[in-house]
Design an enzyme around this catalytic site. Structure first.
Site, short mmCIF file in Angstrom:
data_model
loop_
_atom_site.label_atom_id
_atom_site.label_comp_id
_atom_site.label_asym_id
_atom_site.label_seq_id
_atom_site.Cartn_x
_atom_site.Cartn_y
_atom_site.Cartn_z
N ASP A 93 -73.53 65.60 -40.90
CA ASP A 93 -72.49 66.56 -41.30
C ASP A 93 -73.05 67.55 -42.28
O ASP A 93 -73.19 67.25 -43.46
CB ASP A 93 -71.33 65.76 -41.91
CG ASP A 93 -70.19 66.65 -42.34
OD1 ASP A 93 -70.19 67.84 -42.00
OD2 ASP A 93 -69.28 66.14 -43.02
N GLU A 108 -67.20 74.72 -45.99
CA GLU A 108 -66.24 73.90 -45.26
C GLU A 108 -65.92 72.66 -46.05
O GLU A 108 -64.79 72.19 -46.10
CB GLU A 108 -66.81 73.53 -43.88
CG GLU A 108 -65.82 72.81 -42.95
CD GLU A 108 -65.75 71.30 -43.12
OE1 GLU A 108 -64.85 70.69 -42.55
OE2 GLU A 108 -66.59 70.73 -43.84
ZN LIG Z 1 -68.58 68.90 -41.79
#
Ligand SMILES: [Zn+2]
Length: 678
Positions: free
Chosen positions: A357, A394
């Protein structure tokens, strides 16, 4: 597109077998043959070796949003995209509230104990040996308090209710809670603790959820070792995402900013993440009654409620910094309908190295840009424009996608065909896709063709959409059809120092084949959206899903509420009727070998405007930024369908229920009118 296919002249006719084999939704049989030829060339281009190289570079250093390394990577993405032949490549800057922690401490003064708030180096992983600073929760309040600690299970409302019923008052105390499966957003835990009057909250990773109870831990397996810490945001972006000081408008230079005290997305509670190794010290020292068995995690200890003599001193200092963040955008301009936009996006910023991620997604995006750029340089260009976006922050509050979406709201409202999001592309072998129902047919066909996934599987595309990634502004604020895709698997190092290149090479995707499979499915979906004769949005599926949502809501409602919900049935019928009629019109048009172009262009506008028609400018009561009346996230990030109606039912507020039913009838009626054939 299709320059390569000039050989297919007007006189060529297809056998029915060819027609069946080449069927692609949105394409005439002849266009589908051309499209398949383009796709064959595209599918040969993505390279696992190149994805690995990109991944290694992206994950070489920590690159939290707004940091110097994040800027270096933004420039790297920009420069590569220029090399790949993309057009209008630029870095778009927004200045946003992006606080970093300057000081986080969690102590037990009576025992002279201090939580480490850092992770251990593990054998054979030099990434884990670096000092990456203290772990924190983005948008925690600053403060300093010493108070008794109470174990509150997952920190959900029912957990505090149980404590209250057993005489434990959380007010003024520090709540110790665990990250939980099923997943519940950490910001919801913070909000719940704030609302219950807690002085602070500590959220730890119990081994039952992502550690040794699941399997072998890193570096011997994919699960989290004893010192791993899940960093993350706790902002209340289920109320409004993006820069908390510019809710609903873009943080461009000179933009109006509200005071932090007025920002409804900013927590007022202190929060910090803990490893289970640190949390265990607290749990073992706590007295009080034994916690109910459902609250017991995976540690070999007696979980107790506490609330008495075990006092914790917690201090958090945030710098309240306003910082620049950088979205990289580019496009491949379409040949026939250059104004219409198919958008693909992924975020770049990571909590630490971002192995899964988001750097797996970024590596897949880089291969997508390289492959489509290579096709364009050979003259194989899309009919509609493909826009590439590499988002920032994000991890803080879906920040740069939200600001960019707000900034370009008008253009996107008129011209966005769809947004295809990939956050983490590869943590394991299982393909997951969620989308608005209008994209079901496109995605199940593309999955069948690219991944060999069974196309007829109605469960393949999940249609219950919550939040938690960059598609939110497109769906909930702009009414643009969205999809979100990933390959998932055993993954216990989320947002920790161990989510890095070595973890990926050992466990997530050793050959980088999944990265490339993602590039392929992502690219084929984008190419079909860009090249179709008529944009492949199928509202028959939307009508069927909304009917299902209305039925289940009505079934669960009391007798009087059932009555109030009745107008929805006729409204869904009208929408379904329009969807059927237009679907038939599209089928007829595409049955022709050369579909009428004027009719196709008109249908494009209709189909793009239909999802937009689900927006209500007033939004959902209490959170006007969320304007889509079919979908919104719950505060846990879980999906909520028919959110205005659902929340009125939950509050048992008849007046609001009637008003929300009327609002939903109005958008369904408008959507039916937009969609109806003319
Ligand atoms: Zn992410």
């Amino acid at each position: 597109m299709l320059l390569v296919l000039g050989v297919i002249g007007g006189a060529v006719s297809l056998t029915s077998a060819q027609r069946a084999a080449s069927n692609i939704y949105g394409f005439s049989a002849r266009s589908a043959v051309s499209e398949r030829s383009v796709e064959r060339r595209f599918l040969a281009l993505p390279s696992p070796d190149k994805a690995r190289e990109a991944h290694q570079l992206l994950t070489a250093e920590p690159h939290v949003a707004g940091s110097p390394r994040d800027r270096v990577l933004a420039e790297w993405v920009r420069d590569r995209w220029r090399d790949y032949g993309l057009e209008q490549v630029e870095i778009v800057e927004h200045e946003v509230l992006l606080p970093y922690a300057t000081d986080v401490t969690v102590d037990m003064p009576s025992r002279n104990w201090h939580a480490s708030l850092k992770e251990d180096a593990v054998d054979g992983d030099p990434y884990s040996a670096r000092d990456v600073g203290v772990a924190y929760h983005a948008y925690s309040a600053s403060g300093d308090v010493e108070a008794p600690v109470v174990y509150a299970n997952s920190g959900n409302p029912a957990d505090y209710d149980w404590l209250a019923a057993h005489g434990v008052d959380i007010r003024g105390k520090i709540a110790l809670v665990r990250y939980s499966m099923p997943y519940s957003y950490r910001g919801f835990k913070a909000l719940t603790a704030e609302q219950r009057g807690a002085a602070g909250i500590l959220i730890y990773s119990d081994p039952a959820e992502d550690g040794f109870k699941k399997g072998k831990t890193y570096p011997n397996g994919p699960w989290g070792p004893d010192s791993h810490i899940q960093r993350g945001g706790i902002v209340y972006d289920f109320r409004v995402p993006g820069d908390p000081l510019t809710p609903g408008w873009a943080s461009v230079p000179g933009a109006r900013r509200i005071a932090a005290s007025e920002a409804i997305s900013l927590p007022k509670i202190m929060s910090a993440p803990l490893s289970w190794r640190d949390a265990r010290v607290l749990l073992e020292s706590m007295g009080g009654a034994e916690a109910p068995s459902a609250w017991h995690g995976g540690l070999p200890i007696t979980y107790r409620i506490g609330g008495g003599s075990t006092r914790v001193h917690m201090r958090v200092r945030m710098d309240d910094g306003v910082r620049p963040i950088w979205t990289v955008t580019a496009r491949i301009t379409g040949t026939a309908q250059p104004d219409d936009l198919v958008i693909v996006g992924n975020h770049r910023d990571a909590w630490v190295y971002g192995g899964v991620d988001p750097s797996s997604g970024t590596a897949s995006l880089m291969e997508l840009a390289r492959s489509l750029g290579a096709l364009a340089s050979q003259g194989i260009r899309p009919k509609r424009t493909i826009v590439f976006a590499n988002w920032d922050a994000e991890e803080f509050t879906l920040t740069s996608s939200t600001e960019w979406g707000e900034q370009h709201a008008r253009e996107l409202g008129e011209h966005a065909v769809a947004y295809l999001n990939v956050d983490s592309s590869a943590s394991g072998p299982d393909f997951k896709v969620s989308a608005v129902p209008a994209l079901n047919r496109l995605l199940s066909q593309a999955s069948r063709d690219v991944l060999d996934v069974r196309a007829g599987d109605p469960q393949l595309v999940a249609n219950r959409l919550g939040s938690g990634s960059d598609y939110t502004v497109f769906l909930n604020f702009l009414g643009v059809p969205i999809a979100d895709m990933s390959f998932t698997g055993a993954y216990g190092v989320y947002h920790s120092i161990y989510d890095n290149h070595l973890w990926m090479k050992k466990f997530g995707d050793p050959g980088f084949e999944r990265h490339v499979r993602m590039t392929r499915i992502w690219g084929v979906a984008a190419l079909r959206l860009a090249n179709a004769d008529v944009v492949p949005l199928d509202y028959r599926a939307t009508a069927a899903r909304i009917r299902e949502f209305v039925t289940e809501t009505t079934d669960a409602a009391g007798l009087a509420d059932k009555q109030a919900l009745r107008p929805l049935v006729a409204a869904v019928d009208r929408f379904a009727h329009a969807a059927d009629a237009t679907g038939q019109q599209i089928d007829t048009l595409l049955a022709s070998d050369s579909p009428n172009r004027t009719a196709a262009l008109a249908l494009d506008r209709v189909l793009m405007n239909t999802e937009r028609a689900f927006l209500d400018q007033a939004g959902i009561p209490g959170r006007p930024w969320y304007r889509h009346l079919i979908y919104a996230p719950k505060p846990t990030y879980a999906a909520e369908v028919l959110p205005g109606v659902a929340e009125a039912l939950e509050r048992d507020d008849r007046a609001q229920l009637e008003q929300q039913v009327a609002a939903l009838v109005a958008v369904l009626t408008r959507a039916a009118a937009v969609l109806a054939p003319r």
